[in-house]
Design a protein around this motif. Structure first.
Motif, mmCIF file in Angstrom:
data_model
loop_
_atom_site.group_PDB
_atom_site.id
_atom_site.type_symbol
_atom_site.label_atom_id
_atom_site.label_comp_id
_atom_site.label_asym_id
_atom_site.label_seq_id
_atom_site.Cartn_x
_atom_site.Cartn_y
_atom_site.Cartn_z
ATOM 1 N N GLU A 25 0.833 -1.206 0.000
ATOM 2 C CA GLU A 25 0.000 0.000 0.000
ATOM 3 C C GLU A 25 0.867 1.255 0.000
ATOM 4 O OE1 GLU A 25 -3.240 2.534 -0.055
ATOM 5 O OE2 GLU A 25 -3.075 0.400 -0.549
ATOM 6 N N ALA A 26 1.938 1.252 0.763
ATOM 7 C CA ALA A 26 2.842 2.407 0.780
ATOM 8 C C ALA A 26 3.472 2.613 -0.594
ATOM 9 C CB ALA A 26 3.927 2.203 1.838
ATOM 10 N N THR A 27 3.832 1.526 -1.248
ATOM 11 C CA THR A 27 4.404 1.608 -2.593
ATOM 12 C C THR A 27 3.386 2.170 -3.576
ATOM 13 O OG1 THR A 27 5.865 -0.272 -2.137
ATOM 14 C CG2 THR A 27 5.473 0.261 -4.458
ATOM 15 N N LEU A 28 2.166 1.713 -3.489
ATOM 16 C CA LEU A 28 1.107 2.219 -4.378
ATOM 17 C C LEU A 28 0.870 3.712 -4.178
ATOM 18 C CD1 LEU A 28 -1.779 -0.417 -4.639
ATOM 19 C CD2 LEU A 28 -0.679 0.821 -6.519
ATOM 20 N N ILE A 29 0.879 4.159 -2.941
ATOM 21 C CA ILE A 29 0.673 5.585 -2.661
ATOM 22 C C ILE A 29 1.775 6.404 -3.340
ATOM 23 C CG2 ILE A 29 0.761 7.344 -0.835
ATOM 24 C CD1 ILE A 29 -0.603 5.207 0.989
ATOM 25 N N GLU A 30 3.008 5.931 -3.239
ATOM 26 C CA GLU A 30 4.102 6.654 -3.887
ATOM 27 C C GLU A 30 3.973 6.621 -5.406
ATOM 28 O OE1 GLU A 30 8.951 6.850 -4.262
ATOM 29 O OE2 GLU A 30 8.059 5.513 -2.769
ATOM 30 N N LEU A 31 3.612 5.478 -5.963
ATOM 31 C CA LEU A 31 3.432 5.379 -7.410
ATOM 32 C C LEU A 31 2.337 6.329 -7.896
ATOM 33 C CD1 LEU A 31 3.689 1.515 -7.803
ATOM 34 C CD2 LEU A 31 5.205 3.170 -8.909
ATOM 35 N N GLU A 32 1.221 6.367 -7.186
ATOM 36 C CA GLU A 32 0.129 7.276 -7.546
ATOM 37 C C GLU A 32 0.607 8.721 -7.521
ATOM 38 O OE1 GLU A 32 -2.840 6.404 -4.650
ATOM 39 O OE2 GLU A 32 -3.373 4.466 -5.542
ATOM 40 N N ASN A 33 1.362 9.078 -6.484
ATOM 41 C CA ASN A 33 1.861 10.447 -6.364
ATOM 42 C C ASN A 33 2.797 10.793 -7.514
ATOM 43 O OD1 ASN A 33 2.428 12.957 -4.649
ATOM 44 N ND2 ASN A 33 4.466 12.108 -4.921
ATOM 45 N N THR A 34 3.684 9.864 -7.849
ATOM 46 C CA THR A 34 4.642 10.084 -8.945
ATOM 47 C C THR A 34 3.913 10.302 -10.265
ATOM 48 O OG1 THR A 34 6.353 8.788 -7.843
ATOM 49 C CG2 THR A 34 6.560 9.066 -10.231
ATOM 50 N N LEU A 35 2.958 9.435 -10.561
ATOM 51 C CA LEU A 35 2.227 9.543 -11.823
ATOM 52 C C LEU A 35 1.407 10.831 -11.876
ATOM 53 C CD1 LEU A 35 1.116 5.834 -12.234
ATOM 54 C CD2 LEU A 35 2.795 7.052 -13.630
ATOM 55 N N GLN A 36 0.752 11.162 -10.774
ATOM 56 C CA GLN A 36 -0.039 12.393 -10.750
ATOM 57 C C GLN A 36 0.846 13.620 -10.963
ATOM 58 O OE1 GLN A 36 -2.081 12.115 -6.993
ATOM 59 N NE2 GLN A 36 -3.605 10.663 -7.765
ATOM 60 N N TYR A 37 2.015 13.614 -10.351
ATOM 61 C CA TYR A 37 2.934 14.738 -10.508
ATOM 62 C C TYR A 37 3.389 14.859 -11.961
ATOM 63 C CZ TYR A 37 7.216 17.431 -10.520
ATOM 64 O OH TYR A 37 8.170 18.341 -10.839
ATOM 65 N N LEU A 38 3.855 13.745 -12.539
ATOM 66 C CA LEU A 38 4.380 13.787 -13.903
ATOM 67 C C LEU A 38 3.313 14.206 -14.899
ATOM 68 C CD1 LEU A 38 6.572 10.555 -13.854
ATOM 69 C CD2 LEU A 38 7.392 12.917 -13.900
ATOM 70 N N ILE A 39 2.122 13.651 -14.744
ATOM 71 C CA ILE A 39 1.034 14.000 -15.660
ATOM 72 C C ILE A 39 0.606 15.451 -15.454
ATOM 73 C CG2 ILE A 39 -1.375 13.495 -16.247
ATOM 74 C CD1 ILE A 39 -0.653 10.512 -15.538
ATOM 75 N N GLY A 40 0.541 15.860 -14.182
ATOM 76 C CA GLY A 40 0.170 17.246 -13.892
ATOM 77 C C GLY A 40 1.144 18.252 -14.464
ATOM 78 N N GLN A 41 2.427 17.873 -14.523
ATOM 79 C CA GLN A 41 3.463 18.742 -15.072
ATOM 80 C C GLN A 41 3.672 18.528 -16.575
ATOM 81 O OE1 GLN A 41 5.317 21.126 -13.272
ATOM 82 N NE2 GLN A 41 3.748 20.716 -11.745
ATOM 83 N N ARG A 42 2.851 17.643 -17.157
ATOM 84 C CA ARG A 42 2.976 17.268 -18.572
ATOM 85 C C ARG A 42 4.391 16.809 -18.904
ATOM 86 N NH1 ARG A 42 -1.057 20.933 -22.327
ATOM 87 N NH2 ARG A 42 -2.954 20.265 -21.252
ATOM 88 N N LEU B 63 3.900 0.572 -15.830
ATOM 89 C CA LEU B 63 3.769 -0.888 -15.733
ATOM 90 C C LEU B 63 3.798 -1.339 -14.275
ATOM 91 C CD1 LEU B 63 6.139 -2.025 -18.639
ATOM 92 C CD2 LEU B 63 3.634 -2.161 -18.603
ATOM 93 N N THR B 64 4.617 -0.689 -13.475
ATOM 94 C CA THR B 64 4.693 -1.028 -12.056
ATOM 95 C C THR B 64 3.376 -0.734 -11.360
ATOM 96 O OG1 THR B 64 7.056 -0.503 -12.061
ATOM 97 C CG2 THR B 64 5.979 -0.644 -9.920
ATOM 98 N N TYR B 65 2.825 0.434 -11.637
ATOM 99 C CA TYR B 65 1.533 0.782 -11.052
ATOM 100 C C TYR B 65 0.471 -0.248 -11.445
ATOM 101 C CZ TYR B 65 -2.905 3.078 -10.265
ATOM 102 O OH TYR B 65 -4.187 3.335 -9.849
ATOM 103 N N ASN B 66 0.413 -0.579 -12.723
ATOM 104 C CA ASN B 66 -0.580 -1.542 -13.197
ATOM 105 C C ASN B 66 -0.406 -2.896 -12.522
ATOM 106 O OD1 ASN B 66 -1.810 0.288 -14.897
ATOM 107 N ND2 ASN B 66 -0.717 -0.375 -16.727
ATOM 108 N N ALA B 67 0.840 -3.316 -12.353
ATOM 109 C CA ALA B 67 1.102 -4.605 -11.707
ATOM 110 C C ALA B 67 0.671 -4.590 -10.246
ATOM 111 C CB ALA B 67 2.590 -4.950 -11.817
ATOM 112 N N PHE B 68 0.992 -3.502 -9.546
ATOM 113 C CA PHE B 68 0.683 -3.458 -8.116
ATOM 114 C C PHE B 68 -0.811 -3.274 -7.844
ATOM 115 C CE2 PHE B 68 5.080 -3.583 -7.432
ATOM 116 C CZ PHE B 68 5.324 -3.753 -6.070
ATOM 117 N N ILE B 69 -1.495 -2.561 -8.706
ATOM 118 C CA ILE B 69 -2.922 -2.329 -8.480
ATOM 119 C C ILE B 69 -3.716 -3.619 -8.694
ATOM 120 C CG2 ILE B 69 -3.742 -1.670 -10.791
ATOM 121 C CD1 ILE B 69 -4.473 0.224 -7.517
#
Length: 200
Positions: free
Chosen positions: A164-181, A190-196
């Motif tokens: 769960e801690a790993t997923l929270i970090e992955l979500e944050n990373t993806l949201q940041y990168l997408i938000g910053q384009r 792929l990691t996010y998809n695997a863990f979810i």
């Protein structure tokens, strides 16, 4: 607190004091102090989740060893040492994990497969991350100086559930990168998809 020392088999015979001196030559004080905090956090997490405390600590200590190496040096190493040239489309944020271990092997002499793998995966994740890999990934995110609400949320999760801690970090990373384009490194998605998709 007892002075930390690592088994010679993990450090190629180097004392921790020698490793610290090498780090201070590569890093400014702020980054160096961050690495010390990640080392401590990784050792605590390893103990909590039944993992190798020394491997976790050493990987945590060295995870950002190559963080401040100049971009041109990275580009040269990627081109000359058999790395995937697609890495040239990214930056030091990705490079200091995936390519940074080249400098750790060459300069520090640490070559332990599990330590190196955990460092390689701490920037991008990996669909097959082991618990040790996740510990370094998360320790970097939740070390005590990290004070954002999302980091605090991951810190709470890491009390009982490393996935769960790993997923929270992955979500944050993806949201940041997408938000910053910004470009998302494919393996992170792929990691996010695997863990979810992992069932508890």
């Amino acid at each position: 607190m007892t002075q930390i020392e690592y088994p010679a088999a993990l450090t190629n015979g180097r004392q921790r004091s020698e490793i610290l001196a090498l780090m201070q030559n590569r890093l400014d004080d702020q980054r160096y102090q961050h690495c010390l905090r990640v080392e401590k956090t990784a050792r605590e997490l390893a103990k909590r989740f039944g993992q190798d405390v020394d491997r976790a600590g050493l990987a945590g200590l060295l995870h950002d060893y190559a963080k401040q190496i100049p971009n041109n040096t990275y580009i040269d190493v990627i081109k000359r040492n058999g790395f995937d040239l697609d890495l040239l489309n990214y930056n030091r944020g990705v490079w200091h994990g995936l390519v940074g271990t080249w400098f750790i092997k060459q300069e520090v002499g640490v070559t332990d497969h599990l330590v190196i793998q955990a460092i390689e995966r701490h920037t991008t994740g990996d669909p097959d991350m082991s618990t040790l890999d996740q510990i370094i990934f998360v320790a970097d995110f939740i070390e005590p100086a990290r004070e954002l609400p999302i980091e605090a949320k991951a810190r709470v999760a890491a009390q009982t559930n490393m996935r769960e801690a790993t997923l929270i970090e992955l979500e944050n990373t993806l949201q940041y990168l997408i938000g910053q384009r910004k470009v998302v490194y494919p393996k992170t998605l792929l990691t996010y998809n695997a863990f979810i998709q992992i069932k508890e």
